[in-house]
Design a protein around this motif. Structure first.
Motif, PDB file in Angstrom:
ATOM      1  N   LEU A 170       0.673  -1.192   0.092  1.00  0.00           N
ATOM      2  CA  LEU A 170       0.038  -0.099   0.180  1.00  0.00           C
ATOM      3  C   LEU A 170       0.873   1.177  -0.041  1.00  0.00           C
ATOM      4  CD1 LEU A 170      -2.726  -0.886   2.721  1.00  0.00           C
ATOM      5  CD2 LEU A 170      -3.042  -0.905   0.254  1.00  0.00           C
ATOM      6  N   GLY A 171       2.162   1.130   0.086  1.00  0.00           N
ATOM      7  CA  GLY A 171       2.918   2.113   0.170  1.00  0.00           C
ATOM      8  C   GLY A 171       3.132   2.971   1.647  1.00  0.00           C
ATOM      9  N   ASN A 172       2.858   2.050   2.521  1.00  0.00           N
ATOM     10  CA  ASN A 172       2.517   2.554   3.891  1.00  0.00           C
ATOM     11  C   ASN A 172       4.263   2.207   4.477  1.00  0.00           C
ATOM     12  OD1 ASN A 172       0.444   3.563   3.691  1.00  0.00           O
ATOM     13  ND2 ASN A 172      -0.923   1.808   4.795  1.00  0.00           N
ATOM     14  N   THR A 173       4.926   3.190   4.298  1.00  0.00           N
ATOM     15  CA  THR A 173       6.700   2.775   4.348  1.00  0.00           C
ATOM     16  C   THR A 173       7.179   3.665   5.768  1.00  0.00           C
ATOM     17  OG1 THR A 173       7.233   4.625   3.125  1.00  0.00           O
ATOM     18  CG2 THR A 173       7.143   2.380   2.032  1.00  0.00           C
ATOM     19  N   LYS A 174       6.220   4.658   6.211  1.00  0.00           N
ATOM     20  CA  LYS A 174       6.889   5.387   7.126  1.00  0.00           C
ATOM     21  C   LYS A 174       6.132   5.191   8.459  1.00  0.00           C
ATOM     22  CE  LYS A 174       8.410   9.223   4.001  1.00  0.00           C
ATOM     23  NZ  LYS A 174       8.081  10.566   3.703  1.00  0.00           N
ATOM     24  N   LEU A 175       6.592   5.287   9.686  1.00  0.00           N
ATOM     25  CA  LEU A 175       5.729   4.988  10.757  1.00  0.00           C
ATOM     26  C   LEU A 175       4.641   5.701  10.924  1.00  0.00           C
ATOM     27  CD1 LEU A 175       5.962   3.451  13.466  1.00  0.00           C
ATOM     28  CD2 LEU A 175       7.232   5.173  14.504  1.00  0.00           C
ATOM     29  N   GLY A 176       3.406   5.388  11.383  1.00  0.00           N
ATOM     30  CA  GLY A 176       2.202   6.050  11.307  1.00  0.00           C
ATOM     31  C   GLY A 176       1.346   6.132  10.071  1.00  0.00           C
ATOM     32  N   ASP A 177       1.934   5.401   8.934  1.00  0.00           N
ATOM     33  CA  ASP A 177       1.326   5.524   7.656  1.00  0.00           C
ATOM     34  C   ASP A 177      -0.163   4.695   7.850  1.00  0.00           C
ATOM     35  OD1 ASP A 177       3.189   7.138   6.354  1.00  0.00           O
ATOM     36  OD2 ASP A 177       3.802   5.591   5.082  1.00  0.00           O
ATOM     37  N   GLY A 178      -0.236   3.653   8.371  1.00  0.00           N
ATOM     38  CA  GLY A 178      -1.355   2.862   8.439  1.00  0.00           C
ATOM     39  C   GLY A 178      -2.459   3.496   8.990  1.00  0.00           C
ATOM     40  N   LYS A 179      -2.309   4.208   9.984  1.00  0.00           N
ATOM     41  CA  LYS A 179      -3.289   5.213  10.560  1.00  0.00           C
ATOM     42  C   LYS A 179      -3.466   6.388   9.964  1.00  0.00           C
ATOM     43  CE  LYS A 179      -2.542   3.791  15.282  1.00  0.00           C
ATOM     44  NZ  LYS A 179      -2.332   4.142  16.735  1.00  0.00           N
ATOM     45  N   ARG A 180      -2.675   7.029   9.141  1.00  0.00           N
ATOM     46  CA  ARG A 180      -2.818   8.273   8.477  1.00  0.00           C
ATOM     47  C   ARG A 180      -3.472   8.015   7.354  1.00  0.00           C
ATOM     48  NH1 ARG A 180       0.630  13.327   7.924  1.00  0.00           N
ATOM     49  NH2 ARG A 180      -0.059  14.297   6.094  1.00  0.00           N
TER      50      ARG A 180
END
Length: 140
Positions: free
Chosen positions: A39-49
């Motif tokens: 999903l491109g969620n590579t930075k900490l917090g991307d899942g929630k953001r």
């Protein structure tokens, strides 16, 4: 060309994804998407953001970036905008067309439409019930 099959498939998927247009932000925290490279969620917090938002529940940094570019909006920097109706429905239409879902609706491949939206088949029976009802209304 807008056909009843295309309209019904679109409406059915949005009805399921948004709880019959009641929820324009995923109820879960989005933590389940944390670290999801696909999903491109590579930075900490991307899942929630970058959790699901809008009537189609756009999910993941990559999708927010792509939708934003297509619509001339910075959804990557302002992901909450996808939950606003003026943006959310545009995002849903972009997602639908960018994934070639009209062609699948034309051949009646509702299952594949569900997979492309959901990544699996969660709620398939309910989605199919919405589809049948929408098709009935739109063709009579």
């Amino acid at each position: 060309m807008l056909t009843p099959q295309r309209q019904a498939a679109f409406l059915a998927q949005l009805a399921h994804e948004s709880g019959e247009l009641r929820y324009f932000e995923e109820l879960a925290s989005g933590e389940a998407y944390e670290g999801r490279q696909d999903l491109g969620n590579t930075k900490l917090g991307d899942g929630k953001r970058y959790k699901g938002r809008g009537p189609i529940q756009l999910t993941g940094r990559n999708n927010y970036r792509a939708a934003g570019r297509a619509l001339g909006l910075d959804l990557e920097a302002n992901p909450e905008r996808a939950a606003d109706t003026d943006v959310g429905f545009r995002v849903a239409a972009w997602f639908w067309t960018s994934r070639g879902l009209n062609a699948l609706a034309d051949v009646g491949d509702f299952r594949e439409i569900t997979r492309r939206i959901n990544g699996g088949y969660n709620g398939l029976a309910q989605r199919e019930a919405y589809y049948r009802r929408a098709l009935e209304v739109l063709t009579h």
